[in-house]
Design a protein around this motif. Sequence first.
Motif, PDB file in Angstrom:
ATOM      1  N   ALA A   1       8.038   4.444   7.995  1.00 48.35           N
ATOM      2  CA  ALA A   1       8.707   3.164   7.913  1.00 48.35           C
ATOM      3  C   ALA A   1      10.346   2.976   8.086  1.00 48.35           C
ATOM      4  O   ALA A   1      11.263   3.184   7.680  1.00 48.35           O
ATOM      5  N   GLU A   2      10.355   3.084   9.910  1.00 50.44           N
ATOM      6  CA  GLU A   2      11.259   3.195  10.598  1.00 50.44           C
ATOM      7  C   GLU A   2      12.218   1.251  10.328  1.00 50.44           C
ATOM      8  O   GLU A   2      13.807   1.515  10.465  1.00 50.44           O
ATOM      9  N   SER A   3      11.736   0.345  10.149  1.00 48.00           N
ATOM     10  CA  SER A   3      12.303  -0.813   9.520  1.00 48.00           C
ATOM     11  C   SER A   3      11.104  -1.950   9.215  1.00 48.00           C
ATOM     12  O   SER A   3      10.296  -1.320   9.415  1.00 48.00           O
ATOM     13  N   ARG A   4      11.751  -2.929   8.911  1.00 52.84           N
ATOM     14  CA  ARG A   4      10.357  -3.439   8.068  1.00 52.84           C
ATOM     15  C   ARG A   4       9.218  -4.601   9.150  1.00 52.84           C
ATOM     16  O   ARG A   4       8.583  -4.667   8.656  1.00 52.84           O
ATOM     17  N   SER A   5       9.506  -4.003  10.194  1.00 50.92           N
ATOM     18  CA  SER A   5       8.861  -4.526  11.429  1.00 50.92           C
ATOM     19  C   SER A   5       7.966  -3.733  11.597  1.00 50.92           C
ATOM     20  O   SER A   5       7.013  -4.192  12.130  1.00 50.92           O
ATOM     21  N   ALA A   6       8.319  -2.241  10.990  1.00 48.51           N
ATOM     22  CA  ALA A   6       7.237  -2.029  11.209  1.00 48.51           C
ATOM     23  C   ALA A   6       5.543  -1.914  10.248  1.00 48.51           C
ATOM     24  O   ALA A   6       5.182  -1.533  10.377  1.00 48.51           O
ATOM     25  N   LEU A   7       6.197  -2.034   9.110  1.00 43.34           N
ATOM     26  CA  LEU A   7       5.015  -2.402   8.109  1.00 43.34           C
ATOM     27  C   LEU A   7       5.152  -4.253   8.494  1.00 43.34           C
ATOM     28  O   LEU A   7       5.336  -4.911   8.970  1.00 43.34           O
ATOM     29  N   GLU A   8       2.918  -3.514   7.629  1.00 43.39           N
ATOM     30  CA  GLU A   8       2.361  -5.290   7.699  1.00 43.39           C
ATOM     31  C   GLU A   8       1.582  -5.407   7.047  1.00 43.39           C
ATOM     32  O   GLU A   8      -0.115  -4.462   6.318  1.00 43.39           O
ATOM     33  N   LEU A   9       1.717  -6.548   5.895  1.00 45.49           N
ATOM     34  CA  LEU A   9       1.696  -6.755   4.831  1.00 45.49           C
ATOM     35  C   LEU A   9      -0.209  -7.798   5.434  1.00 45.49           C
ATOM     36  O   LEU A   9      -0.324  -8.896   5.201  1.00 45.49           O
ATOM     37  N   ILE A  10      -1.045  -6.798   4.658  1.00 44.44           N
ATOM     38  CA  ILE A  10      -2.255  -7.612   5.758  1.00 44.44           C
ATOM     39  C   ILE A  10      -3.500  -8.398   5.004  1.00 44.44           C
ATOM     40  O   ILE A  10      -3.558  -9.527   5.082  1.00 44.44           O
ATOM     41  N   ASP A  11      -3.187  -7.917   3.218  1.00 47.94           N
ATOM     42  CA  ASP A  11      -4.024  -8.944   2.386  1.00 47.94           C
ATOM     43  C   ASP A  11      -3.356  -8.307   1.136  1.00 47.94           C
ATOM     44  O   ASP A  11      -3.003  -7.757   1.187  1.00 47.94           O
TER      45      ASP A  11
ATOM     46  N   VAL B   1       0.852   6.329  15.678  1.00 45.73           N
ATOM     47  CA  VAL B   1       0.135   5.529  15.601  1.00 45.73           C
ATOM     48  C   VAL B   1       0.367   4.302  14.725  1.00 45.73           C
ATOM     49  O   VAL B   1       1.018   4.230  13.994  1.00 45.73           O
ATOM     50  N   GLU B   2      -0.554   3.950  14.373  1.00 45.77           N
ATOM     51  CA  GLU B   2      -0.707   2.941  13.131  1.00 45.77           C
ATOM     52  C   GLU B   2      -1.708   3.401  12.477  1.00 45.77           C
ATOM     53  O   GLU B   2      -2.781   3.915  12.172  1.00 45.77           O
ATOM     54  N   VAL B   3      -1.496   3.459  10.959  1.00 50.11           N
ATOM     55  CA  VAL B   3      -2.128   3.619   9.568  1.00 50.11           C
ATOM     56  C   VAL B   3      -2.248   2.748   8.639  1.00 50.11           C
ATOM     57  O   VAL B   3      -1.470   1.677   8.797  1.00 50.11           O
ATOM     58  N   GLU B   4      -3.897   2.800   8.594  1.00 45.76           N
ATOM     59  CA  GLU B   4      -4.382   1.092   7.562  1.00 45.76           C
ATOM     60  C   GLU B   4      -4.794   1.639   6.288  1.00 45.76           C
ATOM     61  O   GLU B   4      -5.734   2.729   5.809  1.00 45.76           O
ATOM     62  N   GLY B   5      -4.407   0.789   5.044  1.00 47.96           N
ATOM     63  CA  GLY B   5      -5.047   1.474   3.970  1.00 47.96           C
ATOM     64  C   GLY B   5      -4.651   0.718   2.217  1.00 47.96           C
ATOM     65  O   GLY B   5      -3.932  -0.359   2.328  1.00 47.96           O
TER      66      GLY B   5
ATOM     67  N   VAL C   1      -2.108  -2.731   3.565  1.00 45.68           N
ATOM     68  CA  VAL C   1      -1.162  -2.441   4.205  1.00 45.68           C
ATOM     69  C   VAL C   1      -1.151  -1.694   5.411  1.00 45.68           C
ATOM     70  O   VAL C   1      -1.871  -0.363   5.747  1.00 45.68           O
ATOM     71  N   ARG C   2      -0.578  -2.103   6.743  1.00 44.04           N
ATOM     72  CA  ARG C   2      -0.851  -1.157   7.807  1.00 44.04           C
ATOM     73  C   ARG C   2       0.580  -1.432   8.652  1.00 44.04           C
ATOM     74  O   ARG C   2       2.325  -2.130   8.333  1.00 44.04           O
ATOM     75  N   ILE C   3       0.895  -0.600   9.371  1.00 47.25           N
ATOM     76  CA  ILE C   3       2.235   0.725   9.380  1.00 47.25           C
ATOM     77  C   ILE C   3       2.435   1.807  10.880  1.00 47.25           C
ATOM     78  O   ILE C   3       0.975   2.318  10.805  1.00 47.25           O
ATOM     79  N   ARG C   4       2.909   1.113  11.714  1.00 47.63           N
ATOM     80  CA  ARG C   4       3.385   1.847  13.033  1.00 47.63           C
ATOM     81  C   ARG C   4       4.310   2.693  12.641  1.00 47.63           C
ATOM     82  O   ARG C   4       5.140   2.371  12.074  1.00 47.63           O
ATOM     83  N   GLY C   5       5.011   4.219  13.085  1.00 46.60           N
ATOM     84  CA  GLY C   5       5.303   5.087  12.953  1.00 46.60           C
ATOM     85  C   GLY C   5       4.299   6.883  13.853  1.00 46.60           C
ATOM     86  O   GLY C   5       3.556   6.560  14.037  1.00 46.60           O
ATOM     87  N   VAL C   6       5.551   7.580  13.154  1.00 47.21           N
ATOM     88  CA  VAL C   6       4.955   8.961  13.764  1.00 47.21           C
ATOM     89  C   VAL C   6       4.692   9.479  12.606  1.00 47.21           C
ATOM     90  O   VAL C   6       5.233   9.659  10.846  1.00 47.21           O
ATOM     91  N   VAL C   7       3.306  10.341  12.674  1.00 46.52           N
ATOM     92  CA  VAL C   7       2.717  11.373  11.688  1.00 46.52           C
ATOM     93  C   VAL C   7       3.625  12.212  10.863  1.00 46.52           C
ATOM     94  O   VAL C   7       3.192  12.833  12.887  1.00 46.52           O
TER      95      VAL C   7
END
Length: 272
Positions: free
Chosen positions: A262-272, A191-195, A246-252
């Motif tokens: 976070a398996e790699s840098r590209s799994a993470l996104e800094l939103i603001d 999933v993607e998790v954000e917070g 931050v938003r991340i994509r991976g396995v809960v």
Amino acid sequence: MRVKPSFAAIVTFLVGMAASAIIARAADDACATAEGVELVRLAGLDRHGDLLLADGRSVRLAGLAPRQNDAERERFATQLVRWHGQAFRLAPLGGADRWGRLPARLLAADGAPDVLAGQADLSAALLAEGAALRLPEPGLAACNEVWRKAEPRAATAGQPGNPQRKHAAVARPVIDGHDAAAMKAQAGRIVEVEGRIAAVAERAQRTYLNFERRRGAGGSIVLSRALWRELQRSGWTASSLTGKRVRIRGVVEGRDGLLIEAESRSALELID
């Protein structure tokens, strides 16, 4: 039909990706492919829903998450039909996994017409069609960026005038990292998790980006020591991350279903 992947199977899948990435790392900077890759033909899908080559081998397309339900499997199979019988260049990214699948990229054959509609490889083409979820591959930063850009934007996919309007994109759940119950309900799923990050805990081997200060009140992003150092070199620090979304994509995962690594840098996104 293959049984729905268990949490342990997905973790094994991610570990296998990390091992495969060591082989592919040398070509990462330009998402390049070595000369002389093998020419193969796509036959379709095997009985487990994996790509099947005409020579009988099964392939796991790099950059794509496992299909997690019947709707995702059907959408993937429906879109893949357009490439059945097509010749591709096979670019392996490691040895066969526990299910006998070869992790690889499939690229248009040299001299072939633009069968991938301007995309870099078959993974990117399937993502552009909304036929699969993206899952970052460790050690393939440049390819991960190619696959990220191929995804249809949620705001435009399905809108009039958009070339992807006839294809419904795969639903990607975005989970609130501050909602412990919502995190636990997605345990074992991609999933993607954000917070917003409430606190950063740096440990010898792992760093935790916590969405809540109180233990168990929310989820946490887990970073390996190597990844945390990579992020620090690009300007991420414990103090600068606190309060950022931050938003991340991976396995809960985790004992309480509140961790997402976070398996790699590209799994993470800094939103603001």
